[in-house]
Design a protein around this motif. Structure first.
Motif, mmCIF file in Angstrom:
data_model
loop_
_atom_site.group_PDB
_atom_site.id
_atom_site.type_symbol
_atom_site.label_atom_id
_atom_site.label_comp_id
_atom_site.label_asym_id
_atom_site.label_seq_id
_atom_site.Cartn_x
_atom_site.Cartn_y
_atom_site.Cartn_z
ATOM 1 N N ASN A 1 65.877 29.046 48.912
ATOM 2 C CA ASN A 1 64.757 29.067 49.847
ATOM 3 C C ASN A 1 65.305 29.018 51.267
ATOM 4 O O ASN A 1 66.273 28.310 51.533
ATOM 5 N N LYS B 1 58.284 35.201 49.165
ATOM 6 C CA LYS B 1 59.393 36.076 48.782
ATOM 7 C C LYS B 1 58.786 37.350 48.208
ATOM 8 O O LYS B 1 57.804 37.299 47.476
ATOM 9 N N ASN C 1 60.522 36.969 53.000
ATOM 10 C CA ASN C 1 61.920 37.100 52.580
ATOM 11 C C ASN C 1 62.009 38.239 51.559
ATOM 12 O O ASN C 1 61.472 38.131 50.463
ATOM 13 N N SER D 1 59.016 35.534 43.250
ATOM 14 C CA SER D 1 58.390 36.454 44.196
ATOM 15 C C SER D 1 56.874 36.434 44.117
ATOM 16 O O SER D 1 56.304 36.253 43.044
#
Lengths: 219, 219
Positions: free
Chosen positions: A128, A134, A33, A157
């Protein structure tokens, strides 16, 4: 100076994220992501990343934008499956939006799925979507105060990619401060310095994410 | 490519914005809501703007950030009243947050109130707070595709300030495209090119906003 605090109620979307997660795991796809402020270079990073991955691993993209298909069109040129989500005003992707488009992707035929979130340093980090990791992209043109002002994204992250590093000579930006403050928030954070424009530093990031995928798939 | 549309329900906050508006009008203060992506230079613009206004008009600032007081501290050095709102996760200021801090400002003693919104190109444009005008700041490092990707902010703003114009020689950015696409969305938009770092173009913007205030106060 007076300091006042406002409140926000966040919608829980973790149940749907968990269902997405199970689906990704079952399909054997590693999901990244990607989040950043507007114009930090998410699409450029994906172009450079996917062109290096192509031929070794099969990649797909879910592209999130308020409106339009400009970035999805750029990525489709790489010959990979791309689904565009238009959020129509929502400033982030959530697990439900992702869930609703999964049937539009050949999940079982993919090794990696990149989700390009809406350009925003705030809300994407709160939702999420069922991803494995991430990754945050920060253009060094945005200044060195971002970790202290938007700490959640740095905290959530696994990797921080500092982009547009070729512009450093023309900016008053303290890159060491960005790194130091980021690592204070998240000591596990892996930091890369790249220039998508000059094609610098991309290989290190790509090796790292492929390696992480390989390890993840063995679990 | 498949295109899917997600939905968002926006909270109405227009009633409170209207009450703020009446209060500003009664106090004779002209209110400017400044919006941009993270790191476009809102605080730098305010520093340059207020230092030019000081002595002629009395300015105050409401500073919006997720966490922290870094920008408010920078602005307080100009000797003006500053109130910090910490939104604790909310990605924009809304009318209620503004309403709650108005008693902390000497409204009747101010001529201009600048509201520095949270760094975000999406939601701040959706929430009126009772301002006279919205002003958008865009760093040219963010690229020339922002009008087509974040049209609402361009539509809602009275002025667009293109900042970091000194970096143009080092970027692949088409400034004419930004202007053209912005004016397509909002033909009334007043566009300024500035460099806060090199102190270029600031005077034009400051004259324009003071002039607008003078006209507004006569109504």
């Amino acid at each position: 100076m007076k300091i006042r605090v406002a409140k926000k109620i966040l919608e829980a979307n973790d149940r749907i994220a968990l269902l997405n997660r199970e689906r990704f795991k079952k399909a054997g796809v590693f999901v990244v992501n990607i989040m950043s402020a507007p114009g930090a270079g998410k699409t450029s990073l994906l172009e450079k990343t996917i062109s290096r991955i192509n031929g070794k691993l099969r990649a797909g993209v879910i592209e999130g934008d308020i409106v339009g298909t400009e970035d999805a069109e750029r990525l489709e040129k790489l010959g990979i499956p791309v689904v565009q989500i238009n959020t129509q005003g929502a400033c982030h992707l959530d697990a439900n939006m992702i869930s609703e488009v999964l049937d539009d992707l050949p999940l079982n035929d993919l090794d990696m799925l990149f989700i390009e979130n809406v350009g925003n340093l705030v809300c994407p980090a709160e939702f999420n979507v069922g991803e494995d990791i991430k990754v945050m992209l920060l253009s060094i043109t945005e200044g060195d105060d971002k970790p202290s002002k938007y700490p959640l994204m740095f905290k959530e992250s696994s990797a921080l990619i500092l982009n547009k590093i070729d512009l450093a000579p023309y900016l008053d930006v303290n890159i060491e401060r960005i790194k130091r403050d980021s690592l204070k928030i998240n000591p596990e954070l892996k930091i890369f310095e790249v220039s998508c424009k000059k094609e610098e530093g991309i290989d290190d990031w790509v090796s790292w994410v492929i390696d992480l995928r390989d390890k993840g798939m063995k679990r």
